[in-house]
Design a protein around this motif. Structure first.
Motif, PDB file in Angstrom:
ATOM      1  N   ILE A 175       0.865  -1.182   0.000  1.00  0.00           N
ATOM      2  CA  ILE A 175       0.000   0.000   0.000  1.00  0.00           C
ATOM      3  C   ILE A 175       0.904   1.236   0.000  1.00  0.00           C
ATOM      4  CG2 ILE A 175      -2.033  -1.019   1.110  1.00  0.00           C
ATOM      5  CD1 ILE A 175      -0.977   0.075   3.794  1.00  0.00           C
ATOM      6  N   LYS A 176       0.297   2.415  -0.124  1.00  0.00           N
ATOM      7  CA  LYS A 176       1.121   3.625  -0.109  1.00  0.00           C
ATOM      8  C   LYS A 176       1.759   3.813   1.260  1.00  0.00           C
ATOM      9  CE  LYS A 176      -1.078   4.754  -4.097  1.00  0.00           C
ATOM     10  NZ  LYS A 176      -2.407   4.907  -4.675  1.00  0.00           N
ATOM     11  N   HIS A 177       2.867   4.536   1.304  1.00  0.00           N
ATOM     12  CA  HIS A 177       3.621   4.599   2.555  1.00  0.00           C
ATOM     13  C   HIS A 177       3.062   5.654   3.511  1.00  0.00           C
ATOM     14  CE1 HIS A 177       5.409   8.019   0.643  1.00  0.00           C
ATOM     15  NE2 HIS A 177       6.182   8.257   1.656  1.00  0.00           N
ATOM     16  N   PHE A 178       3.603   5.676   4.713  1.00  0.00           N
ATOM     17  CA  PHE A 178       3.052   6.548   5.768  1.00  0.00           C
ATOM     18  C   PHE A 178       3.072   8.025   5.365  1.00  0.00           C
ATOM     19  CE2 PHE A 178       7.551   5.904   6.439  1.00  0.00           C
ATOM     20  CZ  PHE A 178       8.045   7.139   6.812  1.00  0.00           C
ATOM     21  N   GLY A 179       4.076   8.440   4.572  1.00  0.00           N
ATOM     22  CA  GLY A 179       4.162   9.850   4.168  1.00  0.00           C
ATOM     23  C   GLY A 179       2.986  10.240   3.285  1.00  0.00           C
ATOM     24  N   ALA A 180       2.614   9.355   2.341  1.00  0.00           N
ATOM     25  CA  ALA A 180       1.486   9.645   1.457  1.00  0.00           C
ATOM     26  C   ALA A 180       0.175   9.613   2.252  1.00  0.00           C
ATOM     27  CB  ALA A 180       1.445   8.634   0.316  1.00  0.00           C
ATOM     28  N   ARG A 181       0.073   8.642   3.149  1.00  0.00           N
ATOM     29  CA  ARG A 181      -1.171   8.507   3.936  1.00  0.00           C
ATOM     30  C   ARG A 181      -1.422   9.735   4.811  1.00  0.00           C
ATOM     31  NH1 ARG A 181       0.462   3.030   4.995  1.00  0.00           N
ATOM     32  NH2 ARG A 181       0.989   3.567   7.131  1.00  0.00           N
ATOM     33  N   ALA A 182      -0.325  10.416   5.195  1.00  0.00           N
ATOM     34  CA  ALA A 182      -0.471  11.575   6.087  1.00  0.00           C
ATOM     35  C   ALA A 182      -1.303  12.680   5.432  1.00  0.00           C
ATOM     36  CB  ALA A 182       0.913  12.115   6.451  1.00  0.00           C
ATOM     37  N   GLY A 226      -8.411  10.266  -2.862  1.00  0.00           N
ATOM     38  CA  GLY A 226      -8.104  10.535  -4.274  1.00  0.00           C
ATOM     39  C   GLY A 226      -7.083   9.524  -4.782  1.00  0.00           C
ATOM     40  N   LEU A 227      -6.740   9.621  -6.081  1.00  0.00           N
ATOM     41  CA  LEU A 227      -5.888   8.589  -6.686  1.00  0.00           C
ATOM     42  C   LEU A 227      -4.536   8.426  -5.994  1.00  0.00           C
ATOM     43  CD1 LEU A 227      -6.503   9.098 -10.509  1.00  0.00           C
ATOM     44  CD2 LEU A 227      -7.025   7.068  -9.147  1.00  0.00           C
ATOM     45  N   VAL A 228      -3.991   9.515  -5.457  1.00  0.00           N
ATOM     46  CA  VAL A 228      -2.658   9.409  -4.854  1.00  0.00           C
ATOM     47  C   VAL A 228      -2.699   8.679  -3.501  1.00  0.00           C
ATOM     48  CG1 VAL A 228      -0.770  10.788  -3.856  1.00  0.00           C
ATOM     49  CG2 VAL A 228      -1.672  11.372  -6.098  1.00  0.00           C
ATOM     50  N   ALA A 240       2.820  20.809   9.182  1.00  0.00           N
ATOM     51  CA  ALA A 240       3.350  21.049  10.530  1.00  0.00           C
ATOM     52  C   ALA A 240       3.030  19.845  11.414  1.00  0.00           C
ATOM     53  CB  ALA A 240       2.732  22.313  11.117  1.00  0.00           C
ATOM     54  N   ARG A 241       1.841  19.292  11.230  1.00  0.00           N
ATOM     55  CA  ARG A 241       1.440  18.121  12.012  1.00  0.00           C
ATOM     56  C   ARG A 241       2.340  16.935  11.664  1.00  0.00           C
ATOM     57  NH1 ARG A 241      -2.361  14.727  14.221  1.00  0.00           N
ATOM     58  NH2 ARG A 241      -2.530  12.824  12.993  1.00  0.00           N
ATOM     59  N   PHE A 242       2.638  16.786  10.363  1.00  0.00           N
ATOM     60  CA  PHE A 242       3.454  15.666   9.920  1.00  0.00           C
ATOM     61  C   PHE A 242       4.874  15.757  10.472  1.00  0.00           C
ATOM     62  CE2 PHE A 242       5.866  13.404   6.475  1.00  0.00           C
ATOM     63  CZ  PHE A 242       5.405  12.145   6.830  1.00  0.00           C
ATOM     64  N   ARG A 243       5.379  17.011  10.575  1.00  0.00           N
ATOM     65  CA  ARG A 243       6.752  17.208  11.045  1.00  0.00           C
ATOM     66  C   ARG A 243       6.870  17.058  12.554  1.00  0.00           C
ATOM     67  NH1 ARG A 243       6.872  21.464   7.349  1.00  0.00           N
ATOM     68  NH2 ARG A 243       6.395  22.884   9.041  1.00  0.00           N
ATOM     69  N   SER A 244       5.758  17.312  13.289  1.00  0.00           N
ATOM     70  CA  SER A 244       5.871  17.345  14.752  1.00  0.00           C
ATOM     71  C   SER A 244       6.098  15.929  15.296  1.00  0.00           C
ATOM     72  CB  SER A 244       4.629  17.976  15.373  1.00  0.00           C
ATOM     73  OG  SER A 244       3.637  17.013  15.535  1.00  0.00           O
ATOM     74  N   LEU A 245       6.921  15.863  16.315  1.00  0.00           N
ATOM     75  CA  LEU A 245       7.269  14.547  16.860  1.00  0.00           C
ATOM     76  C   LEU A 245       6.100  13.951  17.627  1.00  0.00           C
ATOM     77  CD1 LEU A 245      10.935  15.004  18.045  1.00  0.00           C
ATOM     78  CD2 LEU A 245      10.093  13.670  16.119  1.00  0.00           C
ATOM     79  N   LEU A 246       5.366  14.841  18.344  1.00  0.00           N
ATOM     80  CA  LEU A 246       4.233  14.374  19.134  1.00  0.00           C
ATOM     81  C   LEU A 246       2.974  14.545  18.291  1.00  0.00           C
ATOM     82  CD1 LEU A 246       3.284  13.471  21.990  1.00  0.00           C
ATOM     83  CD2 LEU A 246       2.886  15.884  22.477  1.00  0.00           C
ATOM     84  N   VAL A 294       9.437  15.248  -7.859  1.00  0.00           N
ATOM     85  CA  VAL A 294       9.112  14.296  -6.781  1.00  0.00           C
ATOM     86  C   VAL A 294      10.397  13.505  -6.557  1.00  0.00           C
ATOM     87  CG1 VAL A 294       7.688  12.318  -6.107  1.00  0.00           C
ATOM     88  CG2 VAL A 294       6.717  14.111  -7.546  1.00  0.00           C
ATOM     89  N   TYR A 295      10.968  13.595  -5.367  1.00  0.00           N
ATOM     90  CA  TYR A 295      12.285  12.959  -5.197  1.00  0.00           C
ATOM     91  C   TYR A 295      12.213  11.601  -4.507  1.00  0.00           C
ATOM     92  CZ  TYR A 295      12.134  14.532  -0.333  1.00  0.00           C
ATOM     93  OH  TYR A 295      11.763  14.718   0.965  1.00  0.00           O
ATOM     94  N   LEU A 296      11.005  11.222  -4.072  1.00  0.00           N
ATOM     95  CA  LEU A 296      10.894   9.968  -3.326  1.00  0.00           C
ATOM     96  C   LEU A 296       9.485   9.403  -3.444  1.00  0.00           C
ATOM     97  CD1 LEU A 296      12.599   8.430  -1.000  1.00  0.00           C
ATOM     98  CD2 LEU A 296      10.991   9.531   0.540  1.00  0.00           C
TER      99      LEU A 296
END
Ligand code: HEM
Length: 389
Positions: A78-85, A93-95, A185-191, A327-329
């Motif tokens: 399945i798509k990875h955690f970064g895309a799911r975020a 959507g398709l992505v 910002a939510r994706f970057r935050s550790l908590l 898109v680098y990754l």
């Protein structure tokens, strides 16, 4: 395992950089992410592994392994955690969607992307480009990324929603930017607390997303209310029917429209901006490009029929996307235990594939850091493996 192959599976993990006990390799990644991927790819080869906190990650750089993940074994990933975020904004959507649902949406959307359909947008694209150029003055200093982002945004809104009104455009881009910034910002935050918790950050995100959805739903309602369906993608998606006669719901339309806008406008703006930057650093390439335009177009606005006669223009853009891929990754997550490159990819592991790393492989692109459009001139695209670029 679902993809067992004849080759025996090695014990342990592919080689990779040392990390710390808790954060793994997150620090190295956060400091300089492109350098991190390139160093890992160059040091450890076709398949390596590292850790982001508790997440085990493989990096596949070999084109056969990439094909295995994206094509042969696609149904086990399945798509990875970064895309799911991005789901809070992009929905299904398709992505971000998966499996049967993705396939159905893909089939419904496909006719809108047939080559001739896409080419039919060319006059509108050149018209909007002419409009941008009409306020460029010789010798004036321009922020090209601002210019190209505005251009591709205008093209996307016109082709997607048939929207031309600057007020509508502003409302949409402003609400979208706010929602996206809050989500990043939510994706970057550790908590990262669950979105349903009423924290101030979550409430701000919720309000921004609700406002954005209201704006897009308004555009969709306008599109549906039109007596004569337009040529825009929304009209085409509204009309698209499955074999059993079902159509997309309002929610699905919204998710696809948001996805297409985001996937389509940022990538194309980045391509143009980096191409312009590279040309500014390589005057000989710029001269050759302008000479091609003068020879083929003689000063007139191009149209879609001119494309086959502009091979150097294509080489410049291809090379710009090689050196600075928009898109680098990309990444996938295994849904069961699998084999890859002789190793076991356990359920839940992520496999990354990086354009930044692959495009710098000297096996396929000698002197990879150099911007050299000529390398594409004698059919390089046909000679390299499909997943090397
Ligand atoms: C230079 C321009 C572009 C680049 C470099 C680019 C790159 C990519 C990449 C790498 C993926 C694969 C992501 C993955 O599978 O994890 C992707 C998927 C996608 N792109 Fe683009 N893209 C570009 C332009 C566009 C445009 C103009 C549109 C639409 C108007 C678009 C719509 C999509 C969609 C809908 C997907 C998901 C396809 C699917 O999974 O069915 N892209 N793009």
């Amino acid at each position: 395992m679902d993809n067992t192959r004849a080759a025996p599976i090695r014990r342990g993990l592919p080689p990779g950089p040392k990390g710390t006990w808790i954060r793994g390799n997150l620090r190295q990644f956060s400091d300089q992410r492109l350098k991190f991927f390139l160093d890992v790819g160059r040091t450890y080869g076709d398949l390596s592994s590292f850790r982001f906190g508790p997440r085990r990650i493989f990096l596949a750089t070999d084109s056969d392994l990439i094909e295995q993940v994206l094509v042969t074994d696609a149904k086990h990933y399945i798509k990875h955690f970064g895309a799911r975020a991005y789901k809070p904004v992009l929905g299904n959507g398709l992505v971000t969607s998966e499996g049967e649902f993705w396939l159905r949406q893909r089939r419904l959307s496909q006719p809108a992307f047939l080559k001739n359909r896409v080419l039919s947008y060319a006059p509108m694209m050149t018209q909007l480009t002419d409009r941008m150029l009409s306020h460029w003055r010789p010798g004036e200093l321009m922020d090209v990324h601002f210019e190209f982002s505005s251009l591709t945004s205008a093209i996307a809104l016109k082709t997607l929603f048939d929207l031309d009104d600057p007020g509508d455009r502003e409302r949409f881009t402003e609400t979208l930017r706010l929602a996206f910034d809050l989500m990043s910002a939510r994706f970057r935050s550790l908590l990262r607390l669950p979105t349903w918790l009423p924290t101030p950050a979550n409430l701000r995100l919720k309000r921004a997303v609700a406002e954005l959805f209201q704006v897009v739903d308004g555009f969709i309602a306008q599109g549906r209310a039109r007596k004569e369906p337009g040529d825009d993608l929304l009209s085409r998606l509204v009309a698209a029917q499955d074999d059993d006669g079902t159509r997309m719901t309002a929610r699905q339309l919204r998710d696809e429209m948001m996805t297409l806008y985001l996937a389509g406008h940022e990538t194309t703006a980045l391509t143009l901006s980096w191409a312009w930057y590279l040309l500014s650093q390589h005057p000989a390439a710029e001269e050759k490009l302008v000479a091609e335009w003068q020879r083929v177009l003689g000063g007139r606005t191009p149209n879609a029929d001119d494309l086959p006669n502009l091979p150097y223009t294509e080489a410049v853009l291809t090379e710009a996307m090689r050196v600075y891929p928009p898109v680098y990754l990309i990444g996938r997550e295994a849904t069961c235990d699998l084999e890859l490159g002789g190793y076991r990819v356990k359920k839940g592991y992520t496999v990354f594939m990086s354009q930044w790393v692959n495009h710098r492989d000297p096996k396929y692109f000698p002197d990879p850091e150099a911007f050299r459009p000529e390398r594409w001139e004698n059919g390089l695209a046909r000679r390299i493996p499909k997943y090397a670029y």
